[in-house]
Enzyme design. Sequence first.
Site, short mmCIF file in Angstrom:
data_model
loop_
_atom_site.label_atom_id
_atom_site.label_comp_id
_atom_site.label_asym_id
_atom_site.label_seq_id
_atom_site.Cartn_x
_atom_site.Cartn_y
_atom_site.Cartn_z
N TYR A 12 0.82 -1.22 0.00
CA TYR A 12 0.00 0.00 0.00
C TYR A 12 0.86 1.28 0.00
CZ TYR A 12 -3.14 3.51 2.07
OH TYR A 12 -3.84 4.65 2.34
N ASP A 32 9.87 -7.42 -3.72
CA ASP A 32 8.67 -7.76 -2.93
C ASP A 32 8.34 -9.22 -3.15
OD1 ASP A 32 5.80 -7.88 -2.10
OD2 ASP A 32 6.01 -5.71 -1.98
N ASN A 33 7.95 -9.91 -2.08
CA ASN A 33 7.59 -11.33 -2.24
C ASN A 33 6.12 -11.50 -2.65
OD1 ASN A 33 6.13 -10.89 0.08
ND2 ASN A 33 7.44 -12.11 1.42
N GLY A 37 1.51 -7.90 -1.01
CA GLY A 37 1.48 -6.90 -2.08
C GLY A 37 0.85 -7.44 -3.35
N TYR A 142 5.25 -6.22 17.22
CA TYR A 142 5.36 -5.48 15.95
C TYR A 142 6.14 -4.18 16.17
CZ TYR A 142 4.00 -2.10 12.39
OH TYR A 142 4.03 -1.12 11.44
N ARG A 222 -7.36 9.08 16.18
CA ARG A 222 -6.12 8.72 15.49
C ARG A 222 -5.75 9.81 14.48
NH1 ARG A 222 -6.06 6.01 19.19
NH2 ARG A 222 -5.91 3.75 19.42
N1 NAD Z 1 -0.18 1.42 6.63
C1 NAD Z 1 0.05 2.09 7.75
O1 NAD Z 1 -0.81 2.83 8.25
C2 NAD Z 1 1.38 1.98 8.43
C3 NAD Z 1 1.57 2.66 9.65
C4 NAD Z 1 2.82 2.57 10.27
C5 NAD Z 1 3.85 1.86 9.68
N2 NAD Z 1 3.63 1.20 8.51
C6 NAD Z 1 4.73 0.44 7.91
O2 NAD Z 1 4.83 0.82 6.56
C7 NAD Z 1 5.22 -0.29 5.75
C8 NAD Z 1 4.24 -0.48 4.63
O3 NAD Z 1 2.93 -0.67 5.16
P1 NAD Z 1 1.74 -1.07 4.19
O4 NAD Z 1 0.47 -0.71 4.87
O5 NAD Z 1 2.03 -0.55 2.86
O6 NAD Z 1 1.90 -2.66 4.22
P2 NAD Z 1 1.62 -3.70 3.03
O7 NAD Z 1 1.40 -5.02 3.69
O8 NAD Z 1 0.57 -3.17 2.12
O9 NAD Z 1 3.00 -3.71 2.25
C9 NAD Z 1 4.10 -4.45 2.67
C10 NAD Z 1 4.74 -5.06 1.44
O10 NAD Z 1 5.90 -5.76 1.83
C11 NAD Z 1 5.92 -7.04 1.20
N3 NAD Z 1 6.67 -7.93 2.09
C12 NAD Z 1 6.38 -8.24 3.39
N4 NAD Z 1 7.33 -9.05 3.89
C13 NAD Z 1 8.24 -9.25 2.90
C14 NAD Z 1 9.45 -9.99 2.82
N5 NAD Z 1 9.90 -10.71 3.86
N6 NAD Z 1 10.13 -9.98 1.66
C15 NAD Z 1 9.69 -9.27 0.59
N7 NAD Z 1 8.55 -8.54 0.62
C16 NAD Z 1 7.83 -8.54 1.76
C17 NAD Z 1 4.46 -7.42 1.04
O11 NAD Z 1 4.23 -8.38 0.02
C18 NAD Z 1 3.82 -6.07 0.75
O12 NAD Z 1 3.82 -5.80 -0.64
C19 NAD Z 1 5.34 -1.47 6.69
O13 NAD Z 1 6.69 -1.62 7.05
C20 NAD Z 1 4.50 -1.05 7.89
O14 NAD Z 1 4.97 -1.66 9.06
C21 NAD Z 1 2.42 1.24 7.86
#
Ligand code: NAD
Length: 328
Positions: A12, A32-33, A37, A142, A222
């Site tokens: 995202y 990305d795995n 995603g 986390y 929030r």
């Molecule tokens: N969305 C939020 O509100 C939010 C808030 C705080 C922090 N974050 C951090 O931001 C980042 C992105 O969040 P998001 O909501 O886009 O999450 P998401 O799950 O949509 O995206 C994470 C991506 O990482 C890939 N991925 C996960 N583990 C992997 C691995 N071991 N190897 C390769 N690819 C891998 C997934 O396939 C996915 O495409 C994350 O690190 C999350 O902790 C997000």
Amino acid sequence: MGRYLVTGGAGYVGSHLVLALLDAGHDVTVYDNLRQGHRGAVPGAARLVEADIGNARRLDVVLSDGPWDAVFHFAALSLVGESMKMPFLYFMENAAGGIRLIEACVHHGVTKFILSSTAALFGNPERIPIAENERVDPGSPYGESKLMIERTLHWAGKIHGLRYACLRYFNAAGADPAGRAGEDHTPETHLIPLVIDAALGRRPEIFVFGHDYPTPDGTCVRDYIHVTDLADAHLRALARLDAQSVTYNLGNGAGHSVLEVIRSVERVSGRKVPVRMGARREGDPAVLVAASDLLRSETGWLPKYAELDEIVRTAWAWREAHPGGYGD
Ligand SMILES: NC(=O)c1ccc[n+]([C@@H]2O[C@H](COP(=O)([O-])OP(=O)(O)OC[C@H]3O[C@@H](n4cnc5c(N)ncnc54)[C@H](O)[C@@H]3O)[C@@H](O)[C@H]2O)c1
């Protein structure tokens, strides 16, 4: 033009950064795995390497194909509740995976690293809005796993001179205003897409966890930051790395309650959202709002999509246009 590697760029937030990098004329490789995603979230102009962070050999091959101007690290598991049940999974995937990635970056001469960190570092903050110097005390594995990566960056900076940005997001929300990307999580745990689904009749109702908090309407407050503003903050943080490493809290600086989000979705969609009030959920602080003054003063960042209705409008537009998400 720069060359950038974006782990988790099919997710995202990462996919919105990829768009911002491409819009600025850069060369982008997504690593990305595709577990959470989507292939469809990676624009054709970016290269996609479908591999896991834990795949040391693949990572090595990709990183040795440098030079890379910076690595953006989004890839992570990010469900707080899941981490409370499976702490080791989060320490292995997020912490160990992130540490290995940082080591590989240092080994391959990467000099700049941008981490997706989180407001979950501040379990139960003492002061609101939450500034960067607030006591760090994660309330979940986390949050702890992200702290471990932040600390690794600190030492990689001290010992190897790696420049890093720790960007602690509050609640990422909304979708690309041009409709090129949006939010598609399975399971979905974020409030705005859940409320939108309730408005669309794809969920029977929205269950509100607690309405007796010390907030104006009793529901949790929030800080929702538009994902495109978040992407812009990454580019500004990257520019700061020419001078020094940075840590920023990333939010709008204004909080919205659960009920305010529901009313906003009703206004934007013109539909009624069925709501059921329930008991509090363990571990939910009443208010989490960021102080983003440091980011603003040091980089000139200002949110373009600060109003809740604007954020919801972009999320609604994407969801309406993509009822099946990315369709994979
Ligand atoms: N969305 C939020 O509100 C939010 C808030 C705080 C922090 N974050 C951090 O931001 C980042 C992105 O969040 P998001 O909501 O886009 O999450 P998401 O799950 O949509 O995206 C994470 C991506 O990482 C890939 N991925 C996960 N583990 C992997 C691995 N071991 N190897 C390769 N690819 C891998 C997934 O396939 C996915 O495409 C994350 O690190 C999350 O902790 C997000």
